[in-house]
Design a protein around this motif. Structure first.
Motif, PDB file in Angstrom:
ATOM      1  N   ALA A 100       0.809  -0.914   0.262  1.00  0.00           N
ATOM      2  CA  ALA A 100       0.228  -0.202  -0.181  1.00  0.00           C
ATOM      3  C   ALA A 100       0.807   1.258  -0.125  1.00  0.00           C
ATOM      4  N   LEU A 101       1.802   1.266   0.975  1.00  0.00           N
ATOM      5  CA  LEU A 101       2.874   3.140   1.018  1.00  0.00           C
ATOM      6  C   LEU A 101       3.436   2.792  -0.194  1.00  0.00           C
ATOM      7  N   GLU A 102       4.232   1.567  -1.062  1.00  0.00           N
ATOM      8  CA  GLU A 102       4.379   1.459  -2.556  1.00  0.00           C
ATOM      9  C   GLU A 102       3.455   1.664  -3.807  1.00  0.00           C
ATOM     10  N   LEU A 103       2.166   1.993  -3.178  1.00  0.00           N
ATOM     11  CA  LEU A 103       1.766   2.293  -4.634  1.00  0.00           C
ATOM     12  C   LEU A 103       0.999   3.649  -3.894  1.00  0.00           C
ATOM     13  N   GLY A 104       1.056   4.129  -3.452  1.00  0.00           N
ATOM     14  CA  GLY A 104       1.009   5.740  -2.726  1.00  0.00           C
ATOM     15  C   GLY A 104      -0.225   6.000  -1.488  1.00  0.00           C
ATOM     16  N   TYR A 105      -0.741   4.920  -1.371  1.00  0.00           N
ATOM     17  CA  TYR A 105      -1.615   4.847   0.067  1.00  0.00           C
ATOM     18  C   TYR A 105      -1.117   5.503   1.262  1.00  0.00           C
ATOM     19  N   ASP A 106      -2.367   6.207   2.257  1.00  0.00           N
ATOM     20  CA  ASP A 106      -1.672   6.277   3.259  1.00  0.00           C
ATOM     21  C   ASP A 106      -2.422   5.392   4.283  1.00  0.00           C
ATOM     22  N   VAL A 107      -1.663   4.707   5.187  1.00  0.00           N
ATOM     23  CA  VAL A 107      -1.968   3.350   5.876  1.00  0.00           C
ATOM     24  C   VAL A 107      -2.379   3.691   6.861  1.00  0.00           C
ATOM     25  N   SER A 127       7.499   4.011   5.531  1.00  0.00           N
ATOM     26  CA  SER A 127       6.839   4.799   5.892  1.00  0.00           C
ATOM     27  C   SER A 127       7.499   6.299   5.199  1.00  0.00           C
ATOM     28  N   ARG A 128       8.150   6.448   5.785  1.00  0.00           N
ATOM     29  CA  ARG A 128       9.407   7.416   5.091  1.00  0.00           C
ATOM     30  C   ARG A 128       9.995   7.482   3.800  1.00  0.00           C
ATOM     31  N   LYS A 129      10.215   6.458   3.772  1.00  0.00           N
ATOM     32  CA  LYS A 129      11.293   6.503   2.016  1.00  0.00           C
ATOM     33  C   LYS A 129      10.030   6.654   1.016  1.00  0.00           C
ATOM     34  N   HIS A 130       8.498   6.030   0.930  1.00  0.00           N
ATOM     35  CA  HIS A 130       7.364   6.661   0.124  1.00  0.00           C
ATOM     36  C   HIS A 130       6.402   8.045   0.717  1.00  0.00           C
ATOM     37  N   ASN A 131       7.337   8.741   1.764  1.00  0.00           N
ATOM     38  CA  ASN A 131       6.358   9.953   2.323  1.00  0.00           C
ATOM     39  C   ASN A 131       5.473   9.669   2.150  1.00  0.00           C
ATOM     40  N   ARG A 132       4.551   8.368   3.009  1.00  0.00           N
ATOM     41  CA  ARG A 132       3.467   9.022   3.129  1.00  0.00           C
ATOM     42  C   ARG A 132       3.090   8.631   4.937  1.00  0.00           C
ATOM     43  N   LEU A 133       1.571   8.461   4.923  1.00  0.00           N
ATOM     44  CA  LEU A 133       0.988   8.100   7.038  1.00  0.00           C
ATOM     45  C   LEU A 133       0.897   6.781   7.227  1.00  0.00           C
ATOM     46  N   LEU A 134       2.035   6.363   7.566  1.00  0.00           N
ATOM     47  CA  LEU A 134       1.789   4.759   8.854  1.00  0.00           C
ATOM     48  C   LEU A 134       1.180   5.027   9.702  1.00  0.00           C
ATOM     49  N   SER A 135       0.096   5.169  10.194  1.00  0.00           N
ATOM     50  CA  SER A 135      -0.377   5.463  11.293  1.00  0.00           C
ATOM     51  C   SER A 135      -0.598   4.152  11.873  1.00  0.00           C
ATOM     52  N   VAL A 136       0.159   3.698  13.320  1.00  0.00           N
ATOM     53  CA  VAL A 136      -0.725   3.038  14.159  1.00  0.00           C
ATOM     54  C   VAL A 136      -2.082   2.712  15.167  1.00  0.00           C
ATOM     55  N   SER A 137      -2.453   2.206  15.229  1.00  0.00           N
ATOM     56  CA  SER A 137      -3.893   1.999  15.810  1.00  0.00           C
ATOM     57  C   SER A 137      -3.259   2.315  17.397  1.00  0.00           C
ATOM     58  N   HIS A 138      -2.689   2.933  17.599  1.00  0.00           N
ATOM     59  CA  HIS A 138      -2.428   2.764  19.059  1.00  0.00           C
ATOM     60  C   HIS A 138      -3.799   4.156  20.356  1.00  0.00           C
ATOM     61  N   VAL A 139      -4.940   3.541  20.192  1.00  0.00           N
ATOM     62  CA  VAL A 139      -6.223   4.505  20.195  1.00  0.00           C
ATOM     63  C   VAL A 139      -5.423   5.301  21.475  1.00  0.00           C
ATOM     64  N   ARG A 383      -6.384  14.769   5.221  1.00  0.00           N
ATOM     65  CA  ARG A 383      -7.152  16.071   4.471  1.00  0.00           C
ATOM     66  C   ARG A 383      -5.664  17.077   3.651  1.00  0.00           C
ATOM     67  N   ASN A 384      -5.129  17.053   4.834  1.00  0.00           N
ATOM     68  CA  ASN A 384      -4.281  18.028   5.452  1.00  0.00           C
ATOM     69  C   ASN A 384      -2.806  17.709   4.419  1.00  0.00           C
ATOM     70  N   GLU A 385      -2.778  16.562   3.757  1.00  0.00           N
ATOM     71  CA  GLU A 385      -1.608  16.277   2.072  1.00  0.00           C
ATOM     72  C   GLU A 385      -0.074  16.884   3.720  1.00  0.00           C
ATOM     73  N   ASN A 386      -0.026  17.019   4.242  1.00  0.00           N
ATOM     74  CA  ASN A 386       1.378  17.008   5.380  1.00  0.00           C
ATOM     75  C   ASN A 386       1.637  16.394   6.185  1.00  0.00           C
ATOM     76  N   ASN A 387       2.327  15.391   5.184  1.00  0.00           N
ATOM     77  CA  ASN A 387       2.661  14.250   5.952  1.00  0.00           C
ATOM     78  C   ASN A 387       3.527  13.521   6.950  1.00  0.00           C
ATOM     79  N   ASN A 388       4.970  15.215   6.416  1.00  0.00           N
ATOM     80  CA  ASN A 388       6.002  14.913   7.541  1.00  0.00           C
ATOM     81  C   ASN A 388       6.781  14.144   7.611  1.00  0.00           C
ATOM     82  N   GLY A 389       7.029  13.294   6.461  1.00  0.00           N
ATOM     83  CA  GLY A 389       7.667  12.227   6.542  1.00  0.00           C
ATOM     84  C   GLY A 389       7.091  11.347   6.705  1.00  0.00           C
ATOM     85  N   GLY A 390       5.084  10.802   7.313  1.00  0.00           N
ATOM     86  CA  GLY A 390       4.555   9.681   7.583  1.00  0.00           C
ATOM     87  C   GLY A 390       4.926   9.992   9.484  1.00  0.00           C
TER      88      GLY A 390
END
Length: 435
Positions: A100-107, A127-139, A383-390
């Motif tokens: 998913a990260l490789e395809l450009g998804y935020d995850v 997540s850093r390499k592809h500059n995408r969000l990878l958030s973990v559900s530490h709720v 929505r903000n599209e400001n991933n800040n390197g994941g």
């Protein structure tokens, strides 16, 4: 796509691929999309179980071309949505996340990230390499309760943290359901208990103390849920004429069939009629005697931690509690905080002054409002599209230390409680732990 055209502040609707339509997938992430359709829309589902797949498809009004048996099919070669939500079993997180990260998804990824140290580190790097969000559900970080405690600590009113005591009371019925009879009862197939159930707690301790954890020691075992502890007359299944079923607190008939609500029975069958629940108890894994299952994860564990400044923390996980709850005591140089999460009770004790009751506004949803809080904040980031390197409150990088703490705790437990250095564990896998 934007929701509520007539509203003042238009909110961009985020589209999602849901990978895994089990309990978390359907009842948390899918439920959020149904509750807040202007914010989130499920446009594709990947789920190998046909019954769950069709139920989720109906709930989100999906066409056959939007429903898939595997993540490989829906993540084949192009993006079909803004984000991917991955809520599969622990060992099935790595491959779809990387794709998913490789395809450009935020995850958005269910915890734990993986039962493999190398995979956890690789996902954080990706997540850093592809500059995408990878958030973990530490709720828990998103709950009003823990957010308020963090706010009080940062105010400086209790001074410098010297020690923290945190207890996770799993609940005897939750222990029996999930970790004796259920999907997380064998560590080699999922994750060790400290990682699967309590990486939430490692994360909260890391977040509150806000320092590197340097060393860990741990003890724990499978004390009770073993065949030699079965009461005389216990049958292999609760429904097979067990002589002690009426007195047994772990009776599947009492927990699922005779309960006032379907809180737990909805996890053992999709047919919530009396007949459907009875059949699940008679034929499914959740009707087995807790003393005659194939479980091997611990039912109690303690962890001691040392942090950079010399601050310490102790954590207790126990399956033997009357309720599902967390309690915490934070001892600082100028004051103390005591909290009871499920009651939203926080009391501040500034030394030499009167105690102060801290007001916490309760929120709806699982994990004290954390489930919805996580979704809300993740969608805002997208929505903000400001991933800040994941990076983010529970980004893969932010979650890395707590995962390493859990791995170290399990390594210590298996070695009889010997101390494990976090930096040494990290260096074994070619990574320097981020602060």
């Amino acid at each position: 796509m934007y929701g509520k055209v007539g509203s003042i502040n238009l909110v961009k609707q985020i589209t999602a691929v849901l990978v895994g339509a089990g309990a978390r997938g359907r009842f948390v992430y899918g439920a959020y999309a149904n509750k807040y359709p202007d914010e989130l829309k499920i446009v594709a589902i990947a789920e190998p179980n046909e019954e769950r797949r069709q139920l989720a498809a109906a709930e989100h009004q999906l066409m056959p071309g939007q429903v898939f048996e595997s993540w490989e099919q829906v993540l084949s070669n192009r993006k079909v949505a803004d984000i991917v939500v991955i809520s599969t079993q622990d060992k099935m997180h790595y491959a779809p996340t990387m794709r998913a990260l490789e395809l450009g998804y935020d995850v958005l990824l269910e915890k734990p990230m993986s039962p493999s140290v190398d995979e956890v580190i690789a996902m954080a790097h990706a997540s850093r390499k592809h500059n995408r969000l990878l958030s973990v559900s530490h709720v828990l970080r998103y709950t009003p309760f823990w957010s308020k405690i963090k706010e009080v600590i940062e105010s400086g009113i209790i001074g410098t943290i010297a020690s923290v005591q945190l207890s996770e009371n799993v609940g005897y019925f939750h222990m029996a359901h999930s970790f004796v009879r259920g999907n997380w009862n064998k560590s080699e197939e999922t994750s060790p208990m400290i990682l699967q159930k309590s990486c939430h707690d490692m994360d909260i301790l890391s977040w509150l103390i806000d320092e590197k954890c340097t060393g860990i020691s741990s003890y724990g075992s499978l004390l009770h849920f073993r065949s030699e502890n079965a009461p005389e007359g216990a049958a292999l299944r609760c429904s097979e004429g067990c002589a002690v079923e009426r007195e047994c607190p772990y009776s599947a008939i009492r927990i699922y069939e005779e309960a006032d609500t379907h809180e737990w029975s909805r996890f053992i069958t999709n047919d919530l009629t009396p007949e459907g629940i009875k059949e699940a108890i008679q034929k499914g894994p959740f009707g087995r005697c807790v003393y005659h299952c194939d479980n091997n994860v611990v039912d109690h564990q303690v962890v001691n931690m040392m942090f950079e400044s010399g601050a310490t923390a102790s954590f207790t996980m126990s399956g033997f509690s009357h309720d599902v709850s967390r309690t915490v005591q934070i001892m600082g140089t100028l004051g103390e905080i005591r909290g009871y999460m499920e009651k939203n009770e926080i009391v501040l004790y500034p030394f030499g002054k009167e105690a102060i009751d801290i007001l916490v506004t309760a929120e709806e949803g699982g994990h004290g409002g954390g489930d919805e809080g996580l979704m809300r904040e993740f969608l805002k980031q997208v929505r903000n599209e400001n991933n800040n390197g994941g990076q983010g409150l529970t980004s893969a990088e932010a979650s890395l230390q707590s995962h390493l703490m859990a791995f170290a705790a399990e390594q210590s437990r298996l070695a009889g409680g010997s101390s494990v250095e976090i930096q040494g564990l990290s260096e074994q896998h070619g990574h320097s732990v981020c602060s």
